[in-house]
Design a protein around this motif. Structure first.
Motif, PDB file in Angstrom:
ATOM      1  N   UNK A  39       0.841  -1.198   0.000  1.00 31.38           N
ATOM      2  CA  UNK A  39       0.000   0.000   0.000  1.00 31.38           C
ATOM      3  C   UNK A  39       0.882   1.256   0.000  1.00 31.38           C
ATOM      4  N   UNK A  40       0.766   2.114  -1.031  1.00 28.40           N
ATOM      5  CA  UNK A  40       1.625   3.303  -1.106  1.00 28.40           C
ATOM      6  C   UNK A  40       1.388   4.289   0.038  1.00 28.40           C
ATOM      7  N   UNK A  41       0.184   4.333   0.566  1.00 27.09           N
ATOM      8  CA  UNK A  41      -0.092   5.251   1.682  1.00 27.09           C
ATOM      9  C   UNK A  41       0.686   4.804   2.919  1.00 27.09           C
ATOM     10  N   UNK A  42       0.675   3.525   3.182  1.00 25.99           N
ATOM     11  CA  UNK A  42       1.405   2.993   4.335  1.00 25.99           C
ATOM     12  C   UNK A  42       2.908   3.136   4.117  1.00 25.99           C
ATOM     13  N   UNK A  43       3.372   2.862   2.898  1.00 24.96           N
ATOM     14  CA  UNK A  43       4.804   3.023   2.594  1.00 24.96           C
ATOM     15  C   UNK A  43       5.238   4.467   2.833  1.00 24.96           C
ATOM     16  N   UNK A  44       4.409   5.408   2.425  1.00 27.70           N
ATOM     17  CA  UNK A  44       4.706   6.828   2.608  1.00 27.70           C
ATOM     18  C   UNK A  44       4.760   7.171   4.102  1.00 27.70           C
ATOM     19  N   UNK A  45       3.822   6.624   4.861  1.00 27.86           N
ATOM     20  CA  UNK A  45       3.808   6.860   6.306  1.00 27.86           C
ATOM     21  C   UNK A  45       5.090   6.308   6.947  1.00 27.86           C
ATOM     22  N   UNK A  46       5.465   5.098   6.576  1.00 29.90           N
ATOM     23  CA  UNK A  46       6.674   4.499   7.131  1.00 29.90           C
ATOM     24  C   UNK A  46       7.911   5.308   6.760  1.00 29.90           C
ATOM     25  N   UNK A  47       7.943   5.811   5.534  1.00 30.28           N
ATOM     26  CA  UNK A  47       9.076   6.649   5.100  1.00 30.28           C
ATOM     27  C   UNK A  47       9.149   7.926   5.941  1.00 30.28           C
ATOM     28  N   UNK A  48       7.998   8.502   6.249  1.00 30.96           N
ATOM     29  CA  UNK A  48       7.968   9.699   7.098  1.00 30.96           C
ATOM     30  C   UNK A  48       8.514   9.417   8.490  1.00 30.96           C
ATOM     31  N   UNK A  49       8.176   8.263   9.028  1.00 33.91           N
ATOM     32  CA  UNK A  49       8.703   7.877  10.341  1.00 33.91           C
ATOM     33  C   UNK A  49      10.215   7.710  10.296  1.00 33.91           C
ATOM     34  N   UNK A  50      10.702   7.073   9.231  1.00 33.23           N
ATOM     35  CA  UNK A  50      12.150   6.890   9.070  1.00 33.23           C
ATOM     36  C   UNK A  50      12.841   8.250   8.975  1.00 33.23           C
ATOM     37  N   UNK A  51      12.287   9.154   8.181  1.00 34.25           N
ATOM     38  CA  UNK A  51      12.880  10.490   8.028  1.00 34.25           C
ATOM     39  C   UNK A  51      12.973  11.207   9.373  1.00 34.25           C
ATOM     40  N   UNK A  52      11.914  11.129  10.175  1.00 36.84           N
ATOM     41  CA  UNK A  52      11.912  11.791  11.480  1.00 36.84           C
ATOM     42  C   UNK A  52      12.981  11.202  12.399  1.00 36.84           C
ATOM     43  N   UNK A  53      13.116   9.891  12.375  1.00 30.84           N
ATOM     44  CA  UNK A  53      14.122   9.242  13.220  1.00 30.84           C
ATOM     45  C   UNK A  53      15.535   9.561  12.751  1.00 30.84           C
ATOM     46  N   UNK A  54      15.724   9.654  11.438  1.00 34.90           N
ATOM     47  CA  UNK A  54      17.051  10.006  10.919  1.00 34.90           C
ATOM     48  C   UNK A  54      17.420  11.435  11.307  1.00 34.90           C
ATOM     49  N   UNK A  55      16.444  12.322  11.371  1.00 29.94           N
ATOM     50  CA  UNK A  55      16.711  13.693  11.835  1.00 29.94           C
ATOM     51  C   UNK A  55      17.116  13.678  13.304  1.00 29.94           C
ATOM     52  N   UNK A  56      16.475  12.830  14.104  1.00 28.05           N
ATOM     53  CA  UNK A  56      16.834  12.724  15.508  1.00 28.05           C
ATOM     54  C   UNK A  56      18.239  12.150  15.666  1.00 28.05           C
ATOM     55  N   UNK A  57      18.582  11.179  14.832  1.00 25.80           N
ATOM     56  CA  UNK A  57      19.937  10.627  14.852  1.00 25.80           C
ATOM     57  C   UNK A  57      20.954  11.722  14.539  1.00 25.80           C
ATOM     58  N   UNK A  58      20.670  12.546  13.554  1.00 23.86           N
ATOM     59  CA  UNK A  58      21.584  13.629  13.197  1.00 23.86           C
ATOM     60  C   UNK A  58      21.693  14.652  14.332  1.00 23.86           C
ATOM     61  N   UNK A  59      20.568  14.936  15.016  1.00 21.76           N
ATOM     62  CA  UNK A  59      20.578  15.855  16.154  1.00 21.76           C
ATOM     63  C   UNK A  59      21.498  15.326  17.247  1.00 21.76           C
ATOM     64  N   UNK A  60      21.419  14.020  17.513  1.00 20.64           N
ATOM     65  CA  UNK A  60      22.266  13.414  18.544  1.00 20.64           C
ATOM     66  C   UNK A  60      23.734  13.493  18.131  1.00 20.64           C
ATOM     67  N   UNK A  61      24.020  13.197  16.870  1.00 17.87           N
ATOM     68  CA  UNK A  61      25.413  13.301  16.391  1.00 17.87           C
ATOM     69  C   UNK A  61      25.934  14.727  16.547  1.00 17.87           C
ATOM     70  N   UNK A  62      25.088  15.705  16.265  1.00 20.70           N
ATOM     71  CA  UNK A  62      25.501  17.104  16.378  1.00 20.70           C
ATOM     72  C   UNK A  62      25.719  17.519  17.835  1.00 20.70           C
ATOM     73  N   UNK A  63      24.990  16.882  18.755  1.00 16.75           N
ATOM     74  CA  UNK A  63      25.157  17.202  20.174  1.00 16.75           C
ATOM     75  C   UNK A  63      26.521  16.781  20.695  1.00 16.75           C
ATOM     76  N   UNK A  64      27.079  15.722  20.109  1.00 14.69           N
ATOM     77  CA  UNK A  64      28.344  15.170  20.588  1.00 14.69           C
ATOM     78  C   UNK A  64      29.344  15.103  19.438  1.00 14.69           C
ATOM     79  N   UNK A  65      29.819  16.260  18.982  1.00 10.20           N
ATOM     80  CA  UNK A  65      30.723  16.291  17.820  1.00 10.20           C
ATOM     81  C   UNK A  65      32.085  15.663  18.091  1.00 10.20           C
TER      82      UNK A  65
END
Length: 77
Positions: A39-65
């Protein structure tokens, strides 16, 4: 909105590393789920969740350079 100062103590660092590891595991699990989904709607939702988590991962990396990329890679494995 006021930004609060981020805690960069050793305790906070250790807690963020645990969170970082869990985010990587969740992202891997969601990617597997997404690859099986039709289902493309569900795939899109899952991709959005992944994007949000990847942003959080980048935030954590930036906190501890002071942690090198190679160390982050070891942490995520």
């Amino acid at each position: 909105m006021d930004e609060r100062e981020e805690d960069r103590s050793e305790k906070s660092k250790n807690e963020h590393i645990k969170y970082y590891k869990s985010l990587n595991k969740i992202i891997n699990d969601i990617q597997k789920e997404k690859s099986q989904e039709r289902d493309p709607v569900i795939k899109n939702h899952l991709e959005g969740r992944i994007d949000a988590m990847e942003k959080d991962i980048q935030r954590i990396r930036n906190m501890f350079p002071n942690i090198k990329n190679e160390e982050w890679d070891d942490i995520s494995n």
